[in-house]
Design a protein around this motif. Structure first.
Motif, PDB file in Angstrom:
ATOM      1  N   LEU A 208       0.869  -1.170   0.000  1.00  0.00           N
ATOM      2  CA  LEU A 208       0.000   0.000   0.000  1.00  0.00           C
ATOM      3  C   LEU A 208       0.909   1.224   0.000  1.00  0.00           C
ATOM      4  N   PHE A 209       0.839   1.990  -1.092  1.00  0.00           N
ATOM      5  CA  PHE A 209       1.774   3.103  -1.281  1.00  0.00           C
ATOM      6  C   PHE A 209       1.096   4.450  -1.095  1.00  0.00           C
ATOM      7  N   ASP A 210       1.844   5.392  -0.564  1.00  0.00           N
ATOM      8  CA  ASP A 210       1.461   6.785  -0.684  1.00  0.00           C
ATOM      9  C   ASP A 210       1.947   7.240  -2.058  1.00  0.00           C
ATOM     10  N   THR A 211       1.033   7.627  -2.923  1.00  0.00           N
ATOM     11  CA  THR A 211       1.391   7.934  -4.307  1.00  0.00           C
ATOM     12  C   THR A 211       2.428   9.046  -4.400  1.00  0.00           C
ATOM     13  N   LEU A 212       2.286  10.034  -3.544  1.00  0.00           N
ATOM     14  CA  LEU A 212       3.136  11.215  -3.691  1.00  0.00           C
ATOM     15  C   LEU A 212       4.592  10.962  -3.320  1.00  0.00           C
ATOM     16  N   THR A 213       4.816  10.152  -2.298  1.00  0.00           N
ATOM     17  CA  THR A 213       6.201   9.973  -1.845  1.00  0.00           C
ATOM     18  C   THR A 213       6.808   8.645  -2.271  1.00  0.00           C
ATOM     19  N   LYS A 214       5.997   7.719  -2.737  1.00  0.00           N
ATOM     20  CA  LYS A 214       6.450   6.357  -3.011  1.00  0.00           C
ATOM     21  C   LYS A 214       6.909   5.643  -1.732  1.00  0.00           C
ATOM     22  N   ILE A 215       6.456   6.159  -0.587  1.00  0.00           N
ATOM     23  CA  ILE A 215       6.694   5.462   0.671  1.00  0.00           C
ATOM     24  C   ILE A 215       5.606   4.402   0.778  1.00  0.00           C
ATOM     25  N   TYR A 216       5.993   3.161   1.121  1.00  0.00           N
ATOM     26  CA  TYR A 216       4.899   2.200   1.328  1.00  0.00           C
ATOM     27  C   TYR A 216       4.544   2.227   2.789  1.00  0.00           C
ATOM     28  N   ILE A 217       3.256   2.350   3.036  1.00  0.00           N
ATOM     29  CA  ILE A 217       2.864   2.522   4.429  1.00  0.00           C
ATOM     30  C   ILE A 217       2.512   1.180   5.067  1.00  0.00           C
ATOM     31  N   ALA A 218       2.325   0.156   4.253  1.00  0.00           N
ATOM     32  CA  ALA A 218       2.118  -1.187   4.810  1.00  0.00           C
ATOM     33  C   ALA A 218       2.284  -2.214   3.703  1.00  0.00           C
ATOM     34  N   THR A 219       2.571  -3.450   4.112  1.00  0.00           N
ATOM     35  CA  THR A 219       2.643  -4.554   3.152  1.00  0.00           C
ATOM     36  C   THR A 219       2.130  -5.817   3.834  1.00  0.00           C
ATOM     37  N   ASP A 220       1.921  -6.883   3.059  1.00  0.00           N
ATOM     38  CA  ASP A 220       1.414  -8.114   3.678  1.00  0.00           C
ATOM     39  C   ASP A 220       2.533  -8.817   4.442  1.00  0.00           C
ATOM     40  N   ALA A 221       2.188  -9.926   5.096  1.00  0.00           N
ATOM     41  CA  ALA A 221       3.131 -10.566   6.019  1.00  0.00           C
ATOM     42  C   ALA A 221       4.292 -11.284   5.323  1.00  0.00           C
ATOM     43  N   SER A 222       4.191 -11.579   4.020  1.00  0.00           N
ATOM     44  CA  SER A 222       5.304 -12.280   3.373  1.00  0.00           C
ATOM     45  C   SER A 222       6.528 -11.358   3.356  1.00  0.00           C
ATOM     46  N   PRO A 223       7.734 -11.969   3.338  1.00  0.00           N
ATOM     47  CA  PRO A 223       8.932 -11.135   3.503  1.00  0.00           C
ATOM     48  C   PRO A 223       9.078 -10.079   2.394  1.00  0.00           C
ATOM     49  N   VAL A 224       9.586  -8.926   2.773  1.00  0.00           N
ATOM     50  CA  VAL A 224       9.812  -7.855   1.794  1.00  0.00           C
ATOM     51  C   VAL A 224      11.170  -8.103   1.158  1.00  0.00           C
ATOM     52  N   ASP A 225      11.219  -8.168  -0.169  1.00  0.00           N
ATOM     53  CA  ASP A 225      12.548  -8.163  -0.780  1.00  0.00           C
ATOM     54  C   ASP A 225      12.655  -6.883  -1.582  1.00  0.00           C
ATOM     55  N   MET A 226      13.860  -6.358  -1.568  1.00  0.00           N
ATOM     56  CA  MET A 226      14.106  -5.038  -2.149  1.00  0.00           C
ATOM     57  C   MET A 226      13.637  -4.995  -3.601  1.00  0.00           C
ATOM     58  N   GLN A 227      13.819  -6.134  -4.308  1.00  0.00           N
ATOM     59  CA  GLN A 227      13.478  -6.146  -5.732  1.00  0.00           C
ATOM     60  C   GLN A 227      11.986  -5.925  -5.975  1.00  0.00           C
ATOM     61  N   SER A 228      11.161  -6.577  -5.153  1.00  0.00           N
ATOM     62  CA  SER A 228       9.717  -6.426  -5.379  1.00  0.00           C
ATOM     63  C   SER A 228       9.287  -5.010  -5.011  1.00  0.00           C
ATOM     64  N   TYR A 229       9.888  -4.456  -3.954  1.00  0.00           N
ATOM     65  CA  TYR A 229       9.559  -3.076  -3.590  1.00  0.00           C
ATOM     66  C   TYR A 229       9.976  -2.118  -4.713  1.00  0.00           C
ATOM     67  N   GLU A 230      11.188  -2.342  -5.240  1.00  0.00           N
ATOM     68  CA  GLU A 230      11.700  -1.443  -6.289  1.00  0.00           C
ATOM     69  C   GLU A 230      10.818  -1.470  -7.531  1.00  0.00           C
ATOM     70  N   ILE A 231      10.441  -2.664  -7.927  1.00  0.00           N
ATOM     71  CA  ILE A 231       9.668  -2.755  -9.168  1.00  0.00           C
ATOM     72  C   ILE A 231       8.283  -2.141  -8.972  1.00  0.00           C
ATOM     73  N   CYS A 232       7.706  -2.340  -7.793  1.00  0.00           N
ATOM     74  CA  CYS A 232       6.389  -1.742  -7.533  1.00  0.00           C
ATOM     75  C   CYS A 232       6.512  -0.218  -7.471  1.00  0.00           C
ATOM     76  N   SER A 233       7.565   0.277  -6.856  1.00  0.00           N
ATOM     77  CA  SER A 233       7.672   1.733  -6.765  1.00  0.00           C
ATOM     78  C   SER A 233       8.029   2.332  -8.134  1.00  0.00           C
ATOM     79  N   ASP A 234       8.769   1.585  -8.951  1.00  0.00           N
ATOM     80  CA  ASP A 234       9.033   2.063 -10.328  1.00  0.00           C
ATOM     81  C   ASP A 234       7.737   2.165 -11.117  1.00  0.00           C
ATOM     82  N   MET A 235       6.811   1.262 -10.802  1.00  0.00           N
ATOM     83  CA  MET A 235       5.544   1.289 -11.538  1.00  0.00           C
ATOM     84  C   MET A 235       4.822   2.625 -11.305  1.00  0.00           C
TER      85      MET A 235
END
Ligand code: GDP
Length: 357
Positions: A208-235
């Motif tokens: 769940l992203f704040d559109t303006l800052t690309k800060i994610y304010i929450a994610t599901d319980a599965s582990p966060v890997d930098m790659q998935s965060y990067e690709i989602c924020s690039d989107m």
């Protein structure tokens, strides 16, 4: 020195020596400045308080010039500022000699803890783009060890968090995501909602992203890997660029470009479900959504929760067959989000009434 106009609300303090990168971080994360443009930023010469994010929780970035001794009586109203801060984000320039910076950090921790033992200490080991991978880890170990020893000597139960950051990649966004999440009272509920949504919809990872800052304010319980965060924020960048060139923004959005102060998270009136609990058709139609197929068989799926919040999911393309189910679950998820923030808003208003405001 400007006083904080809303000193009863929790906020972040961004501190560190001069040239450590504070203004650059603020401009890149909170005002969408391209990192290379920070080369021409003038050095901060005044302490500056500006609202960065206003939402259910009010966060402020305090940009504090390095040359002022903010621990000196009368220059920095430490009592007021530390007492109201949720976190101190202390920036250390990893490309420079950090001896002075660590001395200052030590006195900051000591001073701030006395005033506000609840305050989080978040240490950015910054500008690590200039360091090799080994060197990054070595620097982090050296700094954290030294700081821990100093804290042990002070005999206070403070446990700072450390982040390796650079404005030239996603690391600084990732760090701020974690820092801000610690200050969100609704985080647990948001995570549970995202986990349930992802599990029931065949989604690998949901942010769940704040559109303006690309800060994610929450994610599901599965582990966060930098790659998935990067690709989602690039989107988000891809979609915003695309929308800027080809999209039609509603007239009221003309005043809210990507460099606007952060006014987010409050559900819009038109996000309310109809009386019978179903979303009316026009709301569903006005929601933005986007889909990008990746060459590795995965799909990025973006849904607008409201004008300022985005849900971005990573799923296997086979699971797109269940698109109807995903969309139905999304509506339930969205309704729950609206309710959470309505409750928080209601609680805040009640609190104000109790306080006689
Ligand atoms: P402040 O005085 O703490 O506000 O520091 P500035 O934001 O003015 O930054 C000082 C210099 O550091 C500027 O030239 C920035 O371009 C540079 N800088 C900031 N962040 C980074 C970073 O992550 N990597 C590198 N290589 N340079 C950075």
């Amino acid at each position: 020195f400007e006083s904080n106009p809303d000193s009863n609300t929790p906020h972040l303090l961004l501190l560190g020596l001069r040239r450590s990168g504070k203004s650059s971080i603020q401009k890149v994360v909170f005002a969408k400045m391209p990192p290379n443009d920070t080369l021409y930023l003038g050095t901060t010469t005044k302490t500056d308080a500006r609202p960065a994010i206003k939402s259910f929780i009010d966060l402020q970035i305090w940009d504090c010039p390095g040359q002022i001794d903010y621990l000196e009586e009368g220059v920095f109203d430490a009592q007021n500022i530390f007492a109201n801060a949720g976190a101190i984000v202390y920036v250390i320039d990893a490309q420079d000699d950090f001896t002075d910076s660590l001395i200052r950090l030590q006195s900051t921790i000591e001073h701030a803890y006395k005033i506000n033992p609840e305050i989080n200490f978040e240490i950015l080991i910054h500008k690590v783009d200039g360091l090799s991978d080994d060197n990054k880890q070595g620097t982090l170990d050296m700094i954290s060890q030294q700081v821990s020893e100093e804290i042990a000597e002070m005999g206070i139960p403070v446990e700072p968090s450390y982040y390796l950051t650079s404005i030239y990649d996603h690391s600084v966004f990732e760090a701020f995501s974690k820092i801000i999440q610690k200050l969100l009272p609704q985080l647990g509920t948001l995570e549970n909602l995202l986990t349930a949504f992802a599990e029931k919809s065949g989604i690998e990872k949901a942010y769940l992203f704040d559109t303006l800052t690309k800060i994610y304010i929450a994610t599901d319980a599965s582990p966060v890997d930098m790659q998935s965060y990067e690709i989602c924020s690039d989107m988000i960048d891809v979609i915003i660029d695309f929308e800027c060139i080809y999209g039609k923004r509603p007239p009221e959005m003309d005043e809210a470009p990507m460099v606007a102060p952060m006014q987010y998270m409050m559900p819009q009136d038109d996000d309310q479900p109809a009386e019978d609990g179903l979303y009316n058709q026009s709301v569903v139609e006005s929601e933005g959504s986007s889909l990008i197929r990746l060459s590795n068989g995965m799909v990025l799926y973006l849904r607008e929760v409201n004008r300022l919040l985005l849900l971005i999911c990573l799923l296997r393309s086979d699971n797109l067959e269940k698109r109807g189910l995903i969309d139905y679950n999304f509506q339930c998820f969205k309704k729950a989000i609206v309710e959470i923030f309505e409750v928080t808003k209601g609680a805040r208003q009640a609190h104000r009434i109790d306080d006689g405001m």
